[in-house]
Design a protein around this motif. Structure first.
Motif, mmCIF file in Angstrom:
data_model
loop_
_atom_site.group_PDB
_atom_site.id
_atom_site.type_symbol
_atom_site.label_atom_id
_atom_site.label_comp_id
_atom_site.label_asym_id
_atom_site.label_seq_id
_atom_site.Cartn_x
_atom_site.Cartn_y
_atom_site.Cartn_z
ATOM 1 N N ALA A 49 49.985 12.776 68.124
ATOM 2 C CA ALA A 49 49.459 13.646 69.352
ATOM 3 C C ALA A 49 50.833 13.806 70.304
ATOM 4 O O ALA A 49 51.627 12.619 70.242
ATOM 5 C CB ALA A 49 48.469 13.083 70.069
ATOM 6 N N LYS A 50 51.048 14.732 70.862
ATOM 7 C CA LYS A 50 52.158 15.090 71.675
ATOM 8 C C LYS A 50 51.833 15.102 73.097
ATOM 9 O O LYS A 50 50.762 15.825 73.397
ATOM 10 C CB LYS A 50 53.186 16.000 71.250
ATOM 11 C CG LYS A 50 53.832 15.695 69.841
ATOM 12 C CD LYS A 50 54.906 16.488 69.642
ATOM 13 C CE LYS A 50 54.611 18.012 69.507
ATOM 14 N NZ LYS A 50 55.855 18.769 68.922
ATOM 15 N N GLN A 139 59.489 15.062 69.905
ATOM 16 C CA GLN A 139 59.021 14.645 68.502
ATOM 17 C C GLN A 139 58.762 15.955 67.557
ATOM 18 O O GLN A 139 58.173 16.870 68.039
ATOM 19 C CB GLN A 139 57.568 13.640 68.538
ATOM 20 C CG GLN A 139 57.358 12.903 67.084
ATOM 21 C CD GLN A 139 57.802 11.693 67.107
ATOM 22 O OE1 GLN A 139 58.403 11.463 68.015
ATOM 23 N NE2 GLN A 139 57.679 11.078 65.834
ATOM 24 N N TYR A 140 59.266 15.606 66.319
ATOM 25 C CA TYR A 140 59.017 16.903 65.215
ATOM 26 C C TYR A 140 57.800 16.329 64.422
ATOM 27 O O TYR A 140 58.136 15.577 63.835
ATOM 28 C CB TYR A 140 60.285 17.146 64.774
ATOM 29 C CG TYR A 140 60.295 18.427 63.875
ATOM 30 C CD1 TYR A 140 60.760 19.729 64.705
ATOM 31 C CD2 TYR A 140 59.831 18.781 62.628
ATOM 32 C CE1 TYR A 140 60.544 20.824 64.223
ATOM 33 C CE2 TYR A 140 59.977 19.888 62.029
ATOM 34 C CZ TYR A 140 60.258 21.008 62.793
ATOM 35 O OH TYR A 140 60.318 22.242 62.149
ATOM 36 N N VAL A 141 56.862 17.185 64.727
ATOM 37 C CA VAL A 141 55.853 16.893 63.597
ATOM 38 C C VAL A 141 55.325 17.737 62.660
ATOM 39 O O VAL A 141 55.204 19.068 62.763
ATOM 40 C CB VAL A 141 54.295 16.759 64.564
ATOM 41 C CG1 VAL A 141 53.266 16.543 63.664
ATOM 42 C CG2 VAL A 141 54.381 15.589 65.569
ATOM 43 N N VAL A 142 55.427 17.234 61.176
ATOM 44 C CA VAL A 142 55.075 18.055 60.066
ATOM 45 C C VAL A 142 53.755 17.775 59.679
ATOM 46 O O VAL A 142 53.208 16.433 59.502
ATOM 47 C CB VAL A 142 56.216 17.817 59.018
ATOM 48 C CG1 VAL A 142 55.809 18.587 57.857
ATOM 49 C CG2 VAL A 142 57.565 17.878 59.526
ATOM 50 N N LEU A 143 52.901 18.539 59.445
ATOM 51 C CA LEU A 143 51.538 18.502 59.128
ATOM 52 C C LEU A 143 51.388 19.072 57.938
ATOM 53 O O LEU A 143 51.509 20.590 57.859
ATOM 54 C CB LEU A 143 50.459 19.170 60.270
ATOM 55 C CG LEU A 143 49.089 19.507 60.021
ATOM 56 C CD1 LEU A 143 48.594 18.016 59.785
ATOM 57 C CD2 LEU A 143 48.350 20.154 60.847
ATOM 58 N N GLU A 173 57.852 12.932 62.378
ATOM 59 C CA GLU A 173 56.435 12.385 62.091
ATOM 60 C C GLU A 173 55.867 13.265 60.982
ATOM 61 O O GLU A 173 55.835 14.520 61.192
ATOM 62 C CB GLU A 173 55.618 12.136 62.970
ATOM 63 C CG GLU A 173 54.304 11.529 62.814
ATOM 64 C CD GLU A 173 54.267 10.114 62.884
ATOM 65 O OE1 GLU A 173 54.341 9.699 61.485
ATOM 66 O OE2 GLU A 173 54.353 9.565 63.667
ATOM 67 N N LEU A 174 55.084 12.707 59.783
ATOM 68 C CA LEU A 174 54.447 13.315 58.774
ATOM 69 C C LEU A 174 52.917 13.112 59.119
ATOM 70 O O LEU A 174 52.585 11.783 59.280
ATOM 71 C CB LEU A 174 54.874 12.946 57.436
ATOM 72 C CG LEU A 174 54.008 13.583 56.387
ATOM 73 C CD1 LEU A 174 54.204 15.308 56.139
ATOM 74 C CD2 LEU A 174 54.427 12.841 54.978
ATOM 75 N N ALA A 175 51.982 13.886 59.175
ATOM 76 C CA ALA A 175 50.794 13.810 59.303
ATOM 77 C C ALA A 175 50.211 14.618 58.023
ATOM 78 O O ALA A 175 50.571 15.579 57.443
ATOM 79 C CB ALA A 175 50.103 14.305 60.511
ATOM 80 N N ALA A 193 51.672 20.539 66.122
ATOM 81 C CA ALA A 193 52.482 20.574 65.061
ATOM 82 C C ALA A 193 53.566 21.534 65.012
ATOM 83 O O ALA A 193 53.382 22.631 65.600
ATOM 84 C CB ALA A 193 51.456 21.161 63.955
ATOM 85 N N ASP A 194 54.913 21.111 64.701
ATOM 86 C CA ASP A 194 55.853 21.841 64.705
ATOM 87 C C ASP A 194 56.126 22.717 63.447
ATOM 88 O O ASP A 194 56.586 23.902 63.379
ATOM 89 C CB ASP A 194 57.140 21.351 64.996
ATOM 90 C CG ASP A 194 57.185 20.449 66.313
ATOM 91 O OD1 ASP A 194 57.242 21.148 67.301
ATOM 92 O OD2 ASP A 194 56.879 19.284 66.480
ATOM 93 N N LEU A 195 55.674 22.325 62.462
ATOM 94 C CA LEU A 195 55.672 23.076 61.059
ATOM 95 C C LEU A 195 54.492 22.419 60.172
ATOM 96 O O LEU A 195 54.104 21.285 59.971
ATOM 97 C CB LEU A 195 56.964 22.388 59.988
ATOM 98 C CG LEU A 195 57.094 22.826 58.772
ATOM 99 C CD1 LEU A 195 57.157 24.451 58.870
ATOM 100 C CD2 LEU A 195 58.264 22.279 58.101
ATOM 101 N N VAL A 196 53.779 23.297 59.672
ATOM 102 C CA VAL A 196 52.469 23.111 58.742
ATOM 103 C C VAL A 196 52.947 23.502 57.268
ATOM 104 O O VAL A 196 53.473 24.734 57.256
ATOM 105 C CB VAL A 196 51.274 24.008 59.296
ATOM 106 C CG1 VAL A 196 50.154 23.987 58.414
ATOM 107 C CG2 VAL A 196 50.901 23.488 60.710
ATOM 108 N N VAL A 197 52.690 22.761 56.397
ATOM 109 C CA VAL A 197 53.048 22.754 55.036
ATOM 110 C C VAL A 197 51.465 22.798 54.237
ATOM 111 O O VAL A 197 51.024 21.943 54.277
ATOM 112 C CB VAL A 197 53.652 21.524 54.500
ATOM 113 C CG1 VAL A 197 54.210 21.909 52.948
ATOM 114 C CG2 VAL A 197 55.095 21.695 55.125
#
Length: 789
Positions: A49-50, A139-143, A173-175, A193-197
């Motif tokens: 969480a940011k 923070q760069y969050v990859v979800l 950070e990877l979630a 989330a900055d990027l969703v995969v």
């Protein structure tokens, strides 16, 4: 006759019975068994969480008794000004045992309180409290959704030891969410989330539950939430390989695929495939490796273009693709979003054993998400979990600019300290000397002391009244992205309210007249914004509600300000004003025959804006200032894009990025030249419009020097620098601004230059909008995305 003691015992027993046994309001009717905030990371109870971003709140509970009244879940948390916010979610206690709400952490450590109540406000559960330590905005969050990424890791800095965290010192950070039940059901639930995969290789059931035609209504709502988040600037990667046949059969997944999966032959089996991808800035800087099944064949999706939809092929890179080679990684825009499809699985073999897996993941983060933001800042090794910056300069710039009101001077701390010292001298030594020397009666202090205090208070109020005034003031900035291809507009609004009295405001934002064709308050997210605080609620326990229509009863103290932001979207208004043609936008741009490096044609708009100034067009990596720098409503602009200036060079010269960075308190410690003294730059910036070009194309305006990092963490979705690529020849982006002067609030905030209508007393949908008194300043920036034939 009963004694007083008997009567007392009887009343006590009756009171105990009413309090502890009444079923409708008993606090033991529901038990909250667990609360977690943010996306699951798979590391024990760690969550992503940011600060300043919406985060999902997962709540589990069980019913202990019968509740006949409608119930709701209430989530309370302090905002950046330490005022408690409340977010409610309706519950069906007969069937529900879990619920998802949302919270926006407003401090370095925030306490979130969750309670179940009846619709009338009676608590039927004990409050459940959880402390949240949100990540910083940088923070760069990859979800990851569906299948878990196969061996997610990134290249380590040169010379880094084994103890260095693999994800760039904790900055990335990877979630992972593997269950559809855990997906947010509102688009802003993905805000952190900055990027969703979206991995499809090992998640067939996940795909069917989310994108199947027979998906239940709650799952369809979650699907629409994901797609809407992308449209508003989200970055999404979808990997398709072994389940290509299933993906081809899901029409609901079509908007998230730049290329379609071939229906008659969804995939082909190969032993080995050579991958060549961009390894940094410039098309010549590439990396290559062979993806091999090590003796076993593996599927590659057969990707074919959508008719009429523009897309870029990233792998093979431009200039290396031939007729015999098929696209493996393709990218396109969806509204403001960036969507990419990868033609092989990222959640299974053979990618799990791919020797260049860290470098390929680095490519995915850079070219599918945000280039500079995901690069790890200055690239230097850091201990695990170490992060340095607290807040990005763009957020600071917006708040400082909107918090500066014309005619409302800010009294410096030096003057305040001097007046406090004089006041202490007056009620201390001066009063004692006068009573002792001239009156000889110290007991008169019982009269003189309250007189002095009362007099000083009155003088303070009168002085503040003379300096601050009694008018309500609003500073407002709108950024509107017009996408004629999808017939939609996307708006972002920042505004600060200066209140001349202690008051509460119900705040809403809707598309202005002539802009949005539909008034859907549920499509707008409004939040208060501010610098990180302690994350604790204030002593007075003031509260306001966060609802679908806006914010209800937000308290603002006398001569105080409070800052807000709103994200809204609507269909373009196609209705015709009297005497005008029923259109809002017209574009006829095309490439000359056989030459995709040039653009000819014309465009025009019929939006309410009378005139846009400082207009510039961007195409294929170049900038083209428009002749006259003006676009007039109802007029026709003719374009001939032939010889242009490098977009990066033009932005570095004209985007005003140094002015934005100077607003950052840490600017003096940042590397790079300072072209003017800090105070001089800041005064110049505050005197005129905010140089938003440096935010709209932030990474494109940054210099490629060591130590220069992106400062737009909270506004990454607005950064469209990726569309300035030299090989993007399917659209022209035109940017212009309006900076009208200060004027009467109602006239300015509802006039033709205001794309968003502001509500301050009452919420949209609750009745007629009340006029806004006082004065206002409105600044507007507009981006047009023009398709090229």
């Amino acid at each position: 006759m009963p004694t007083a003691a008997t009567i007392g015992r009887t009343l006590a027993a009756a009171f105990t019975f009413l309090v502890f046994t009444a079923p409708a309001g008993a606090k033991d009717s529901v038990k909250i068994t667990g609360v977690s905030v943010g996306f699951p990371t798979g590391r024990d109870d760690a969550r992503a969480a940011k600060f300043g971003a919406w985060a999902p709140v997962y709540v589990q509970f069980e019913a202990l008794g019968e509740v006949t009244e409608p119930a709701e879940l209430v989530i309370e948390a302090p905002d950046a000004d330490e005022t408690t916010t409340t977010f409610t979610v309706p519950l069906n206690l007969a069937t529900d045992r879990a619920a998802i709400g949302y919270v926006r952490p407003g401090g370095s450590t925030s306490e979130v309180t969750v309670t179940v109540r009846t619709a009338r406000g009676g608590a039927i559960s004990e409050p459940f409290r959880v402390r949240v330590r949100p990540h910083e905005a940088l923070q760069y969050v990859v979800l990851a959704l569906g299948g878990a990424p196969a061996g997610f890791e990134l290249p380590k800095p040169a010379g880094a030891g084994a103890e260095t965290a693999p994800l760039r010192g904790g900055r990335v950070e990877l979630a992972h969410i593997a269950s559809v039940a855990q997906l947010p059901d509102r688009w802003y639930g993905y805000d952190g989330a900055d990027l969703v995969v979206l991995n499809t290789g090992t998640a067939a059931d996940f795909l069917k539950q989310l994108f199947g035609d027979d998906a239940p209504a709650p799952n369809k709502q979650k699907r629409e939430a994901l797609i809407e988040w992308v449209r508003r600037g989200g970055r999404l990667v979808t990997s398709v390989g072994s389940n290509a046949a299933l993906v081809a059969q899901l029409p609901a997944l079509k908007p998230l695929l730049p290329f379609a999966v071939r229906g008659d032959e969804p995939a082909r089996q190969v032993d080995i495939v050579g991958l060549v991808w961009s390894a940094g800035s410039g098309l010549a800087n590439t990396a290559s490796a062979a993806l091999t099944g090590r003796g076993a064949r593996f599927p590659l999706a057969n990707l074919v273009p959508h008719p009429g939809r523009a897309a870029r092929v990233l792998i093979p890179p431009p200039g290396q693709s031939g007729s015999e080679r098929q696209a493996l990684v393709v990218q396109s825009a969806l509204g403001l979003g960036r969507v990419t499809v990868v033609g092989f699985d990222l959640d299974g073999s053979p990618f799990a054993e791919f020797s260049a897996r860290p470098d390929f993941w680095d490519f995915v983060l850079r070219e599918c998400g945000a280039n500079r933001a995901s690069s790890g800042g200055d690239g230097k090794a850091r201990p695990p979990g170490t992060v340095t910056e607290d807040e990005d300069s763009a957020a600071v710039a917006l708040r400082v600019h909107n918090d500066t009101f014309d005619g409302v001077p800010v009294v410096s701390f030096g003057w305040v300290a001097l007046l406090i010292a004089l006041y202490i001298l007056l009620i201390g030594p001066v009063e004692y000397y006068v009573l002792k020397r001239f009156f000889g009666r110290l007991e008169l202090t019982w009269v003189t002391f309250p007189v002095i205090v009362l007099t000083v208070c009155v003088l303070t109020y009168v002085s503040a009244f003379a300096v601050k005034g009694r008018d309500l003031k609003v500073n407002k900035i709108d950024v509107v992205d017009v996408d004629p291809s999808s017939d939609r507009i996307y708006g972002t609004t920042w505004f600060t309210v200066f209140s001349p009295r202690i008051d509460s405001y119900s705040i809403g934002v809707t598309p202005g007249a002539g802009w949005g064709a539909e008034d859907r308050p549920e499509s707008t997210a409004i939040t208060s914004i501010g610098a990180p605080r302690s994350g604790r609620a204030g002593v007075t326990r003031r509260k306001y509600g966060v609802g679908a229509n806006g914010l209800e009863n937000v308290p603002i103290q006398v001569w105080s300000t409070k800052a807000f932001s709103a994200n809204w979207s609507a269909q373009l208004d196609r209705s015709a004003a009297p005497g005008q043609q029923p259109r809002r936008f017209e574009s006829n741009l095309f490439h000359p025959p056989g030459d995709r490096t040039k653009v000819l044609g014309s465009f025009g708009h019929n939006l309410p804006l009378p005139e846009l100034t400082d207009c510039v067009a961007f195409y294929a990596g170049n900038a083209y200032p428009l002749p006259g720098d003006v676009i007039v409503r109802g007029g026709t602009v003719r374009l001939l894009l032939d010889q242009g200036t490098s977009a990066t060079q033009w932005l570095q010269k004209n985007a005003g990025l140094d002015t934005l960075l100077v607003r950052d308190p840490a600017y003096a410690q940042r590397p790079g030249p300072k072209t003017a003294p800090r105070q001089q730059q800041q005064q110049t910036a505050l005197a005129g419009p905010l140089p938003l070009m440096g935010m709209l194309f932030h990474e494109g305006a940054l210099k490629n020097d060591e130590g220069v990092i992106a400062g737009n963490a909270s506004l990454r979705r607005l950064d469209q620098s990726w569309r300035l690529a030299a090989d993007n020849r399917d659209e022209v982006i035109v940017v212009g601004r309006v900076a009208p002067p200060l004027g009467p609030a109602e006239e300015v905030l509802t006039g033709p230059n205001a794309p968003a209508t502001l509500w301050l007393k009452g919420l949209p949908g609750s009745g007629e909008r009340r006029p806004i008194p006082g004065t206002a300043r409105q600044e507007t920036w507009v981006r047009f995305y023009l398709p090229v034939r």
